[in-house]
Design a protein around this motif. Sequence first.
Motif, mmCIF file in Angstrom:
data_model
loop_
_atom_site.group_PDB
_atom_site.id
_atom_site.type_symbol
_atom_site.label_atom_id
_atom_site.label_comp_id
_atom_site.label_asym_id
_atom_site.label_seq_id
_atom_site.Cartn_x
_atom_site.Cartn_y
_atom_site.Cartn_z
ATOM 1 N N LEU A 12 32.346 -153.267 -50.539
ATOM 2 C CA LEU A 12 31.721 -154.467 -51.103
ATOM 3 C C LEU A 12 30.207 -154.489 -50.948
ATOM 4 C CD1 LEU A 12 33.798 -156.300 -52.420
ATOM 5 C CD2 LEU A 12 34.792 -155.126 -50.469
ATOM 6 N N GLY A 13 29.587 -153.312 -50.945
ATOM 7 C CA GLY A 13 28.141 -153.265 -50.960
ATOM 8 C C GLY A 13 27.488 -152.992 -49.626
ATOM 9 N N LEU A 44 23.155 -155.823 -58.365
ATOM 10 C CA LEU A 44 24.284 -154.911 -58.194
ATOM 11 C C LEU A 44 23.833 -153.472 -58.382
ATOM 12 C CD1 LEU A 44 27.068 -156.881 -60.102
ATOM 13 C CD2 LEU A 44 26.565 -156.855 -57.656
ATOM 14 N N ARG A 48 23.754 -150.386 -55.412
ATOM 15 C CA ARG A 48 24.246 -149.017 -55.577
ATOM 16 C C ARG A 48 23.155 -148.003 -55.209
ATOM 17 N NH1 ARG A 48 27.012 -151.405 -60.167
ATOM 18 N NH2 ARG A 48 29.260 -150.887 -60.191
ATOM 19 N N TRP A 115 32.950 -150.859 -57.126
ATOM 20 C CA TRP A 115 33.050 -151.895 -56.099
ATOM 21 C C TRP A 115 34.485 -151.983 -55.605
ATOM 22 C CZ3 TRP A 115 28.660 -152.600 -54.256
ATOM 23 C CH2 TRP A 115 27.527 -152.799 -55.037
ATOM 24 N N GLY A 116 34.645 -152.132 -54.306
ATOM 25 C CA GLY A 116 35.983 -152.246 -53.741
ATOM 26 C C GLY A 116 36.743 -150.942 -53.892
ATOM 27 N N ASP A 122 39.886 -152.700 -61.896
ATOM 28 C CA ASP A 122 38.717 -151.960 -62.350
ATOM 29 C C ASP A 122 39.217 -150.907 -63.335
ATOM 30 O OD1 ASP A 122 35.678 -151.195 -61.677
ATOM 31 O OD2 ASP A 122 36.846 -149.355 -61.941
ATOM 32 N N SER A 146 38.874 -152.834 -50.352
ATOM 33 C CA SER A 146 38.890 -153.793 -51.461
ATOM 34 C C SER A 146 38.491 -155.186 -51.006
ATOM 35 C CB SER A 146 40.293 -153.846 -52.081
ATOM 36 O OG SER A 146 41.185 -154.520 -51.198
ATOM 37 N N ALA A 147 38.122 -156.016 -51.971
ATOM 38 C CA ALA A 147 37.819 -157.418 -51.686
ATOM 39 C C ALA A 147 39.031 -158.129 -51.100
ATOM 40 C CB ALA A 147 37.355 -158.120 -52.966
ATOM 41 N N CYS A 212 31.488 -163.047 -52.782
ATOM 42 C CA CYS A 212 30.642 -161.952 -52.288
ATOM 43 C C CYS A 212 31.087 -161.503 -50.900
ATOM 44 C CB CYS A 212 29.177 -162.369 -52.268
ATOM 45 S SG CYS A 212 28.548 -162.941 -53.858
ATOM 46 N N MET A 215 29.385 -159.038 -48.101
ATOM 47 C CA MET A 215 27.961 -158.902 -48.397
ATOM 48 C C MET A 215 27.176 -159.952 -47.611
ATOM 49 S SD MET A 215 28.303 -158.374 -52.535
ATOM 50 C CE MET A 215 26.554 -158.073 -52.775
#
Length: 256
Positions: A12-13, A44, A48, A115-116, A122, A146-147, A212, A215
Motif C-alpha cells: 500500500l505504498g 500515486l 511508485r 497496489w496491494g 486489479d 493487500s488492502a 489509504c 499509508m
Amino acid sequence: MTRKIRIIGVGLGAPRHVTGEAVEAMNEVDVFLVPDKGERKSELLDLRRALCAELIENDRWQLRTIADPERGPDSERDARQYREGVAAWHAARVSAYVDVIKALPPGATVGFLVWGDPAFYDSTIRMVDRIAERIDVEMRVIAGISAIQVLAAEHRIPLNAIGGPVHITTGRALIEQWRRDLGTVVVMLDGHLRCRELVAEHPDLQIYWGACVGMPQQALVAGRLGDVIDEITRVRRRVRDDLGWVMDVYALVPPE
C-alpha cells in the motif's frame, strides 16, 4: 523475441510492505510502465517512483508513464455498459503498452507495479494476458500485501468468525449479494458507500472502514453501521478533498 514481464504487488505504498521477493523482482526490471492518471493522482505516481528509488540497487531502471485512456462515467452505467466500458478501456491500455514494449531494446525486462496484490480487483494480469496475444511474453506475478490484510491488521480483527466464511465483493454488487450467511463481507471499489443502503434493515452490522490503509494518510473508523456511517462519509470526503483521490475498503461483520 520473448519479452520478460514482471507484475509486482507492492503493498500500500510503504516500503516496509514490499516483500523480499518483490524487491528481487523490482531489481530485475529495466522499464516500469505506469498509467498516468492526471494531475489529481500524481501522488500515486510519485509513490511508485519513491519505492523504486529506495528499493532498487542499480541505476539502470526507468519509470515510463503512459497516458491513461478515457474510461468514462462508471457510476452512470448499468452492469452491461460497465463491462463494455472497462473492456474498451483495457483494450486501449493494452495497445499503448504493446507500442511501448515493442520499441524497447532487446532483452529489456518490463515491470508493472500493482497496489496491494495483483489478485484482488486489479486487471494488470488480464491486460498482460492480452499483451501476450500480440507479443511473445514470459510473465511472472509476485504477490503483495493487500488492502484487505492491512485493513484487518490496523483494526486488530480476524476477518472470519470461527469456521466462518469471508466474502469479497464490490460496492456495485453489495446490495444484490449481501446476506447474513455470507459471514464477513469485505467491500472494495465502493465510491458511493453503498453500505448506507443496509442501515435501515441491518443497523447492527459492525463496519471496519479504512481509507489509504498502510499509508501516512490512513484514516480508520469502526463501529455499529447505523452509528458511524455519517462519520465515515465525512472522513472519506475529507481525505478525498485533501489528496484529490481516495482508496478505501471496509468489512461488514454480522453481530454474533
